[in-house]
Write a protein that holds these residues in place. Structure first.
Motif, mmCIF file in Angstrom:
data_model
loop_
_atom_site.group_PDB
_atom_site.id
_atom_site.type_symbol
_atom_site.label_atom_id
_atom_site.label_comp_id
_atom_site.label_asym_id
_atom_site.label_seq_id
_atom_site.Cartn_x
_atom_site.Cartn_y
_atom_site.Cartn_z
ATOM 1 N N ASN A 115 13.896 31.836 29.458
ATOM 2 C CA ASN A 115 15.304 31.838 29.834
ATOM 3 C C ASN A 115 15.789 30.441 30.188
ATOM 4 O OD1 ASN A 115 15.958 34.810 29.967
ATOM 5 N ND2 ASN A 115 14.195 34.740 31.339
ATOM 6 N N ASP A 116 17.099 30.249 30.075
ATOM 7 C CA ASP A 116 17.728 29.029 30.569
ATOM 8 C C ASP A 116 17.404 28.893 32.052
ATOM 9 O OD1 ASP A 116 18.968 29.133 28.083
ATOM 10 O OD2 ASP A 116 21.000 29.053 28.875
ATOM 11 N N PHE A 117 17.492 27.677 32.549
ATOM 12 C CA PHE A 117 17.189 27.482 33.966
ATOM 13 C C PHE A 117 17.843 26.232 34.512
ATOM 14 C CE2 PHE A 117 13.867 25.179 31.676
ATOM 15 C CZ PHE A 117 13.851 23.952 32.325
ATOM 16 N N TRP A 118 17.937 26.198 35.832
ATOM 17 C CA TRP A 118 18.193 24.994 36.616
ATOM 18 C C TRP A 118 16.937 24.755 37.433
ATOM 19 C CZ3 TRP A 118 22.044 21.415 36.894
ATOM 20 C CH2 TRP A 118 23.267 21.721 36.283
ATOM 21 N N LEU A 119 16.483 23.516 37.502
ATOM 22 C CA LEU A 119 15.345 23.137 38.327
ATOM 23 C C LEU A 119 15.845 22.134 39.359
ATOM 24 C CD1 LEU A 119 12.265 23.154 38.924
ATOM 25 C CD2 LEU A 119 12.041 21.366 37.176
ATOM 26 N N PHE A 120 15.671 22.465 40.633
ATOM 27 C CA PHE A 120 16.149 21.637 41.732
ATOM 28 C C PHE A 120 14.977 20.925 42.389
ATOM 29 C CE2 PHE A 120 19.186 25.109 41.256
ATOM 30 C CZ PHE A 120 20.392 24.434 41.230
ATOM 31 N N ASP A 121 15.013 19.599 42.360
ATOM 32 C CA ASP A 121 14.025 18.769 43.042
ATOM 33 C C ASP A 121 12.581 19.124 42.698
ATOM 34 O OD1 ASP A 121 15.993 17.274 44.400
ATOM 35 O OD2 ASP A 121 16.090 18.746 46.025
ATOM 36 N N ASP A 122 12.356 19.669 41.526
ATOM 37 C CA ASP A 122 11.012 20.086 41.083
ATOM 38 C C ASP A 122 10.374 21.076 42.045
ATOM 39 O OD1 ASP A 122 11.379 18.291 38.988
ATOM 40 O OD2 ASP A 122 10.203 16.711 39.945
ATOM 41 N N ARG A 123 11.194 21.732 42.877
ATOM 42 C CA ARG A 123 10.650 22.662 43.879
ATOM 43 C C ARG A 123 11.152 24.084 43.740
ATOM 44 N NH1 ARG A 123 11.820 18.710 48.758
ATOM 45 N NH2 ARG A 123 13.765 19.829 48.596
ATOM 46 N N LEU A 124 12.301 24.257 43.092
ATOM 47 C CA LEU A 124 12.898 25.585 42.948
ATOM 48 C C LEU A 124 13.488 25.694 41.553
ATOM 49 C CD1 LEU A 124 13.945 28.305 44.209
ATOM 50 C CD2 LEU A 124 16.066 27.040 44.709
ATOM 51 N N VAL A 125 13.092 26.730 40.835
ATOM 52 C CA VAL A 125 13.693 26.989 39.535
ATOM 53 C C VAL A 125 14.528 28.265 39.650
ATOM 54 C CG1 VAL A 125 11.718 28.278 38.584
ATOM 55 C CG2 VAL A 125 13.294 27.134 37.034
ATOM 56 N N VAL A 126 15.682 28.236 39.006
ATOM 57 C CA VAL A 126 16.541 29.410 38.943
ATOM 58 C C VAL A 126 16.705 29.762 37.476
ATOM 59 C CG1 VAL A 126 18.779 30.416 39.503
ATOM 60 C CG2 VAL A 126 17.756 28.725 41.047
#
Length: 171
Positions: A115-126
């Motif tokens: 799936n598409d995703f956003w990755l924040f600070d290499d610590r949380l993926v949505v």
């Protein structure tokens, strides 16, 4: 954990350094975008005021030293959705987002998440879960190391293959 739209949007003010987004669908059908895409399809002007809040958020973030990068993996020739998306991307760029277009023919040997995703600070993926018609179903978070590694590796592999927005020309 599943997030609602407001919880997902709040993440864009909570990360510290980097937010990276990988989009892999050729079309979407989000309720926010569909009326604006319909205008574009008929040649009606759109003042893009509906993008202002997002662009303000990106501008504030980049002024604070944060990075927003987006890679669009696309089929060519482009779908109508991606042609429209390209046409409205300049305000994102002006606000500070880095955007690249990656022809799907270049990524055959890259491992992608489902799936598409956003990755924040290499610590949380949505992860973004979509219905077949492109409507968003939900946003699902993960902090699992394997998910973080896969998403980071996929984005890092795609990014150098991407064509910066201002250089990607539509046929």
């Amino acid at each position: 954990m599943s997030l609602d739209y407001e919880e997902f949007n709040a993440l864009f003010t909570q990360f510290e350094r980097t937010a990276i987004h990988l989009e892999m669908r050729d079309s979407y059908g989000t309720a926010i975008e569909l009326p604006h895409m319909a205008k574009w399809a008929t040649g009606e002007p759109d003042d893009l005021a509906w993008l202002q809040d997002w662009c303000d958020l990106v501008r504030e973030g980049t002024q604070a030293g944060k990075s927003f990068r987006r890679a669009h993996v696309i089929g060519e020739p482009l779908s109508d959705y991606q042609r429209w998306s390209h046409s409205i991307m300049q305000p994102h760029i002006d606000a500070g987002s880095e955007v690249r277009w990656v022809p799907r023919r270049l990524v055959s040997s890259i491992a992608f998440p489902g799936n598409d995703f956003w990755l924040f600070d290499d610590r949380l993926v949505v992860f973004h879960n979509y219905a077949g018609n492109g409507q968003i179903i939900d946003f699902v978070t993960s902090t699992e190391p394997a998910d973080l590694r896969l998403c980071k590796a996929a984005f890092d592999a795609v990014w150098p293959l991407g064509i910066p927005h201002e250089q990607y020309k539509l046929d």
